[in-house]
Structure formats: structure tokens, C-alpha cells
Design an enzyme around this catalytic site. Structure first.
Site, PDB file in Angstrom:
ATOM      1  N   PHE A 127       0.857  -1.191   0.000  1.00 31.17           N
ATOM      2  CA  PHE A 127       0.000   0.000   0.000  1.00 31.17           C
ATOM      3  C   PHE A 127       0.895   1.244   0.000  1.00 31.17           C
ATOM      4  O   PHE A 127       1.843   1.329   0.784  1.00 31.17           O
ATOM      5  CB  PHE A 127      -0.900  -0.026   1.241  1.00 31.17           C
ATOM      6  CG  PHE A 127      -2.015   0.972   1.181  1.00 31.17           C
ATOM      7  CD1 PHE A 127      -3.192   0.686   0.511  1.00 31.17           C
ATOM      8  CD2 PHE A 127      -1.892   2.203   1.795  1.00 31.17           C
ATOM      9  CE1 PHE A 127      -4.233   1.610   0.460  1.00 31.17           C
ATOM     10  CE2 PHE A 127      -2.930   3.130   1.744  1.00 31.17           C
ATOM     11  CZ  PHE A 127      -4.101   2.838   1.079  1.00 31.17           C
ATOM     12  N   ASP A 199       1.633  -5.221   8.368  1.00 33.52           N
ATOM     13  CA  ASP A 199       0.485  -4.322   8.308  1.00 33.52           C
ATOM     14  C   ASP A 199      -0.756  -5.202   8.173  1.00 33.52           C
ATOM     15  O   ASP A 199      -0.885  -5.972   7.216  1.00 33.52           O
ATOM     16  CB  ASP A 199       0.632  -3.377   7.109  1.00 33.52           C
ATOM     17  CG  ASP A 199      -0.459  -2.310   7.082  1.00 33.52           C
ATOM     18  OD1 ASP A 199      -1.572  -2.588   7.572  1.00 33.52           O
ATOM     19  OD2 ASP A 199      -0.200  -1.214   6.554  1.00 33.52           O
ATOM     20  N   TYR A 224     -11.114   1.003  10.520  1.00 36.04           N
ATOM     21  CA  TYR A 224     -12.309   1.470   9.798  1.00 36.04           C
ATOM     22  C   TYR A 224     -12.669   0.578   8.613  1.00 36.04           C
ATOM     23  O   TYR A 224     -13.654   0.816   7.938  1.00 36.04           O
ATOM     24  CB  TYR A 224     -12.156   2.931   9.346  1.00 36.04           C
ATOM     25  CG  TYR A 224     -10.906   3.251   8.558  1.00 36.04           C
ATOM     26  CD1 TYR A 224     -10.803   2.916   7.213  1.00 36.04           C
ATOM     27  CD2 TYR A 224      -9.830   3.906   9.151  1.00 36.04           C
ATOM     28  CE1 TYR A 224      -9.666   3.208   6.494  1.00 36.04           C
ATOM     29  CE2 TYR A 224      -8.682   4.206   8.437  1.00 36.04           C
ATOM     30  CZ  TYR A 224      -8.605   3.859   7.109  1.00 36.04           C
ATOM     31  OH  TYR A 224      -7.470   4.153   6.391  1.00 36.04           O
ATOM     32  N   LYS A 225     -11.858  -0.460   8.370  1.00 36.23           N
ATOM     33  CA  LYS A 225     -12.177  -1.386   7.278  1.00 36.23           C
ATOM     34  C   LYS A 225     -13.034  -2.523   7.858  1.00 36.23           C
ATOM     35  O   LYS A 225     -14.181  -2.293   8.197  1.00 36.23           O
ATOM     36  CB  LYS A 225     -10.877  -1.870   6.634  1.00 36.23           C
ATOM     37  CG  LYS A 225     -10.149  -0.707   5.937  1.00 36.23           C
ATOM     38  CD  LYS A 225      -8.774  -1.042   5.424  1.00 36.23           C
ATOM     39  CE  LYS A 225      -8.176   0.179   4.715  1.00 36.23           C
ATOM     40  NZ  LYS A 225      -6.737   0.072   4.514  1.00 36.23           N
ATOM     41  N   ARG A 373     -12.705  -4.456  -7.482  1.00 35.99           N
ATOM     42  CA  ARG A 373     -12.373  -5.117  -6.227  1.00 35.99           C
ATOM     43  C   ARG A 373     -13.643  -5.266  -5.389  1.00 35.99           C
ATOM     44  O   ARG A 373     -14.441  -4.335  -5.275  1.00 35.99           O
ATOM     45  CB  ARG A 373     -11.366  -4.211  -5.514  1.00 35.99           C
ATOM     46  CG  ARG A 373     -10.617  -4.830  -4.395  1.00 35.99           C
ATOM     47  CD  ARG A 373      -9.543  -3.872  -3.898  1.00 35.99           C
ATOM     48  NE  ARG A 373     -10.131  -2.733  -3.191  1.00 35.99           N
ATOM     49  CZ  ARG A 373      -9.574  -2.136  -2.146  1.00 35.99           C
ATOM     50  NH1 ARG A 373      -8.423  -2.560  -1.665  1.00 35.99           N
ATOM     51  NH2 ARG A 373     -10.158  -1.105  -1.571  1.00 35.99           N
TER      52      ARG A 373
HETATM   53  C1  PLP Z   1      -5.989   1.265   4.379  1.00 27.30           C
HETATM   54  C2  PLP Z   1      -4.550   1.058   4.546  1.00 27.30           C
HETATM   55  C3  PLP Z   1      -3.769   1.998   5.221  1.00 27.30           C
HETATM   56  C4  PLP Z   1      -4.394   3.283   5.673  1.00 27.30           C
HETATM   57  O1  PLP Z   1      -3.553   4.104   6.381  1.00 27.30           O
HETATM   58  P1  PLP Z   1      -4.166   5.396   7.075  1.00 27.30           P
HETATM   59  O2  PLP Z   1      -3.008   6.036   7.727  1.00 27.30           O
HETATM   60  O3  PLP Z   1      -5.216   4.921   8.038  1.00 27.30           O
HETATM   61  O4  PLP Z   1      -4.802   6.240   6.028  1.00 27.30           O
HETATM   62  C5  PLP Z   1      -2.428   1.714   5.422  1.00 27.30           C
HETATM   63  N1  PLP Z   1      -1.890   0.554   4.960  1.00 27.30           N
HETATM   64  C6  PLP Z   1      -2.618  -0.356   4.304  1.00 27.30           C
HETATM   65  C7  PLP Z   1      -1.992  -1.614   3.831  1.00 27.30           C
HETATM   66  C8  PLP Z   1      -3.967  -0.122   4.059  1.00 27.30           C
HETATM   67  O5  PLP Z   1      -4.687  -1.017   3.401  1.00 27.30           O
END
Ligand code: PLP
Length: 414
Positions: A127, A199, A224-225, A373
């Protein structure tokens, strides 16, 4: 294999032990929400909890709420409620900040735990924010202290060498849904002297995770996911007990201090995982997270995993069977054991197809360059939702409805 019928799918719903959870979420009639991997829906109980937080705790009790309603210990209390979902014994998880900020804190601390090593190893498909945070850290520390090295997912293990301080990977890839073997990769990283940081943004609440059992060093994740805490809900971090008092992290805010209310001029880090906290928590967002975690506490994660794999398998089979010849190519592992809880298909007209699906009340999302997705969330998605989603997709493709001009324009958030 005989074609799957609507009756078969209805029978799957009748024997679904998790079916009762759907009523606990605010979801409009007729809407098929396949984006809980990006933003989970609102648990109905959260509405009353937030009202209480606003009207009574903030509105009436004001500052006394830090003690009276336990606001002060929300990061720790919520950390302990997240811990069982990710296989962590008590005292190793706190809820705080965003995933990006937590990455910064743990990466900086991790580099200090491995003096003489400067490489943070990751994969270019990770990400972007994870990679950006390393780039910022490298910029700050300089190339002799920190370097981001990127190698493809399947070459990571071989690329770990005596320069590698930290291997940083996302457990479930956000594009393909491919899942790493956490235990195996962690073991190799540590045998080669590196720390392992995972992560869990697409794992927490999606599948069972066993951080302690895999002997993981560091982890971050998102609420939040799949955990349904609401937009911008607090993230979390995990630091294995054995590392907690070794080094300090650079965001040395007062909530990480050994005794914040001494108001001392000198920073004295807490001796526990609390030293990874920084400033005042976002209380209302924490209350929403707590309510969703209380719902998660009633859920059997093994059943979630079992249903998640069945939902994804059903979706893949139905798309390949009922939308055959329309150019969809599976971009996720076919084997459920190698996947998280999402399925992606590649299609050249993916963006327009997704816009057209959303207009038909099937919400998924699009990831450039060509992936559509779909997240599958067993608490509020039924097998018939999968059937209906594929039927709406089939009609769109057969009628070419995605060709309409209105579906070609890109919005800011895809
Ligand atoms: C959604 C997501 C994030 C989000 O990071 P934020 O700091 O909360 O915006 C980070 N890493 C991964 C792999 C994600 O899927």
C-alpha cells in the site's frame, strides 16, 4: 461441474450461523455492500453509543469524563479488545493515531533496535502510504541510516540480507487479496537478523491472525475497514513484549510519558507499550471503535473465515460461469487459503463497470490500472447478495450499460 443454481445459494443462507449479524448493521434495503474492506458499515449500536458520548459524557460531564467515563485509558482498553482478534496476549496492543503515523513510530524504533543495519525491505505492490512513510523517514535520517529497498513479493525472503533492519509487508495485498504466510516469512526474517513488521489493514476482522504464535516483532492495522469503527477510526499498533522497553520512538508525546500528569519538563518514556502513544486520543472515534469491538467480541473468527472463503469462492465461480466471455480475468488467488477476504477481477473497462454496478446498488471499488475489487464481509453479506451482485453484473455486461458516458468520468475517490 454442474451450474450453481439460485436454490443452491438460498440453501447456503439457510445454514449460515452468522446470518443473524446482518440486522446489527445499518444497511439500506436492496443495497449490496461489497466494500467493507475499505470502509465498514455503521453498527446500529454505535448510534446510541455516540449519542451517549456526545450528549452525556461530553455534553454534561465535560472534563470529568476523562476519569468518570474512562476516556484516559481508551487506547489501552481498546488495544486489549483488539488483541484477541490478532492473536496477541495482553499488554502489547494500543489503539491510537492512524496506520501511517503508527508505521512511522514503529519503523523508527525498529531501525534503532538493529544498529548497523539500514534497509527497510518491502514490496512495490505494498500500500503506497506504507512505502511513503519509509521514504519520509529515509529523507529525515539520511541514506546511511535508512534506505527503502523494494523487491517483488515472491522474492522478499531471498532479498533479506545483513543490511536488512526491518521487513515490512502487508499481510493481505490490497489489490490482489493475496495473503502471505506470516509464520514462515517472520521466521526467515528473524533467522537473518531482521525484525518483522506486518500491516494488518486487510487482516484484522477479516481472518484469524496469530501474532504471538508467529513470533511477530511489530504490527500495525486499521479499524475502519473490516472492524467497522467508522471513517477515520483509530488505528492500532502491536509491539511484542520483548521489545517494548528497548528503544524510544520519535513521536515522544505526553501520552507516551511514564507519568503524563506530573507535567515534568523531561520526557521519560513509559516502560510499557504505552510509550508508543503520542497525544490525546480522538475520544468520539474511540467510542465508536469500542462499540464495534464489543460486537466483534461475540463473533467466532473461525466461522468468519470459513464463510469468507465460501463467499469468495461462490463469487469467483458465479462470475466465471454467468459472465463468461465478457473479459473478466481473476486477479486474486483461486485457492482460498492463499487469499484474504476480497476478490479482484481485471478488466480493461473496469472503472466504468464499477460505476455502473454502483448505480445498480452493488458497491465495490476500483483500483488502477484495471482492477475491480470486491470485499466479502461475513457478518453482513449473505450468499444471495453474492448471487444478486453477479446477476446485476451480468445484465450490465449483456446490455453494455457500462458504456454510457456518465460512467466514464473519474471521481477523486475510486
Ligand atoms: C488502508 C490502509 C492503510 C491506511 O492508512 P491510514 O493512515 O489509516 O490512512 C495503510 N496501509 C494499508 C496496507 C492499508 O490497506
Amino acid at each position: 461441474m454442474p451450474a450453481i443454481s439460485r436454490d443452491d445459494v438460498q440453501a447456503m443462507d439457510r445454514s449460515d450461523d452468522l446470518a443473524g449479524y446482518r440486522a446489527k448493521f445499518e444497511l439500506a434495503e436492496g443495497l449490496i455492500y461489497l466494500d467493507g474492506n475499505s470502509l465498514g458499515p455503521l453498527p446500529i449500536a454505535t448510534i446510541a453509543r455516540l449519542r451517549q458520548g456526545v450528549e452525556v459524557e461530553w455534553g454534561q460531564d465535560l472534563i470529568t469524563s476523562w476519569n468518570k467515563h474512562g476516556w484516559m485509558h481508551l487506547p489501552q482498553r481498546l488495544g486489549e479488545k483488539i488483541a484477541p482478534l490478532i492473536g496477541a496476549a495482553p499488554g502489547q496492543v494500543v489503539a491510537c493515531d492512524s496506520t501511517s503515523v503508527n508505521l512511522f513510530k514503529l519503523l523508527a524504533a525498529g531501525l534503532k533496535m538493529r544498529p548497523g543495519r539500514r534497509v527497510i525491505l518491502s514490496d512495490p505492490g505494498n500500500f503506497p502510504t506504507d512505502l511513503y512513510m519509509v521514504q519520509g523517514l529515509a529523507e529525515m535520517l539520511g541514506p546511511d541510516k535508512c534506505e527503502l529497498r523494494l523487491v517483488n513479493e515472491d522474492e522478499i525472503v531471498d532479498a533479506i540480507d545483513e543490511d536488512t533492519a526491518i521487513v515490512m509487508l502487508t499481510h493481505v495485498n490490497f489489490r490482489s487479496g493475496r495473503k502471505h504466510d506470516m509464520k514462515a516469512v517472520t521466521k526467515v526474517a528473524q533467522e537473518k537478523g531482521a525484525l518483522m513488521l506486518w500491516d494488518l489493514a486487510h487482516s484484522a476482522g477479516a481472518l484469524p491472525v496469530e501474532l504471538d504464535d508467529c513470533n511477530v516483532d511489530l504490527a500495525v492495522g486499521c479499524s475502519y475497514k473490516y472492524l467497522n469503527s467508522g471513517p477515520g477510526g483509530p488505528a492500532f499498533l502491536y509491539v511484542a513484549k520483548r521489545h517494548q522497553d528497548q528503544v524510544v520512538q520519535p513521536l515522544s508525546g505526553w501520552h507516551g510519558h511514564a507519568s503524563p500528569f506530573e507535567f515534568d519538563t523531561k520526557y521519560e518514556p513509559s516502560g510499557t507499550v504505552d510509550r508508543y502513544l503520542c497525544g490525546t486520543p480522538s475520544v468520539l472515534a474511540m467510542l465508536a471503535l469500542e462499540e464495534s469491538l464489543d460486537l466483534w467480541a461475540t463473533v467466532d473468527m473461525a466461522k468468519v473465515r470459513e464463510k469468507s472463503i465460501k463467499l469468495c469462492d461462490l463469487f469467483i465461480s458465479l462470475v466465471e460461469e454467468r459472465c463468461a466471455g465478457h473479459g473478466f480475468e481473476l486477479a486474486s488467488p483461486r485457492n482460498g487459503d492463499e487469499r484474504g477476504s476480497q476478490v479482484s477481477f481485471a478488466h480493461d473497462e473496469g472503472y466504468a463497470i464499477m460505476q455502473s454496478l454502483i448505480a445498480d446498488k452493488v458497491i465495490g471499488d476500483f483500483r488502477a490500472p484495471n482492477l475491480i475489487r470486491f470485499g466479502f464481509t461475513p457478518l453482513y453479506t449473505s450468499y444471495m447478495d453474492v448471487w444478486d451482485a453477479v446477476e446485476r453484473l451480468r445484465v450490465i455486461m449483456e446490455e453494455g450499460r457500462h458504456k454510457a458516458a456518465e460512467f466514464q468520468v473519474r471521481a477523486a475517490v475510486t
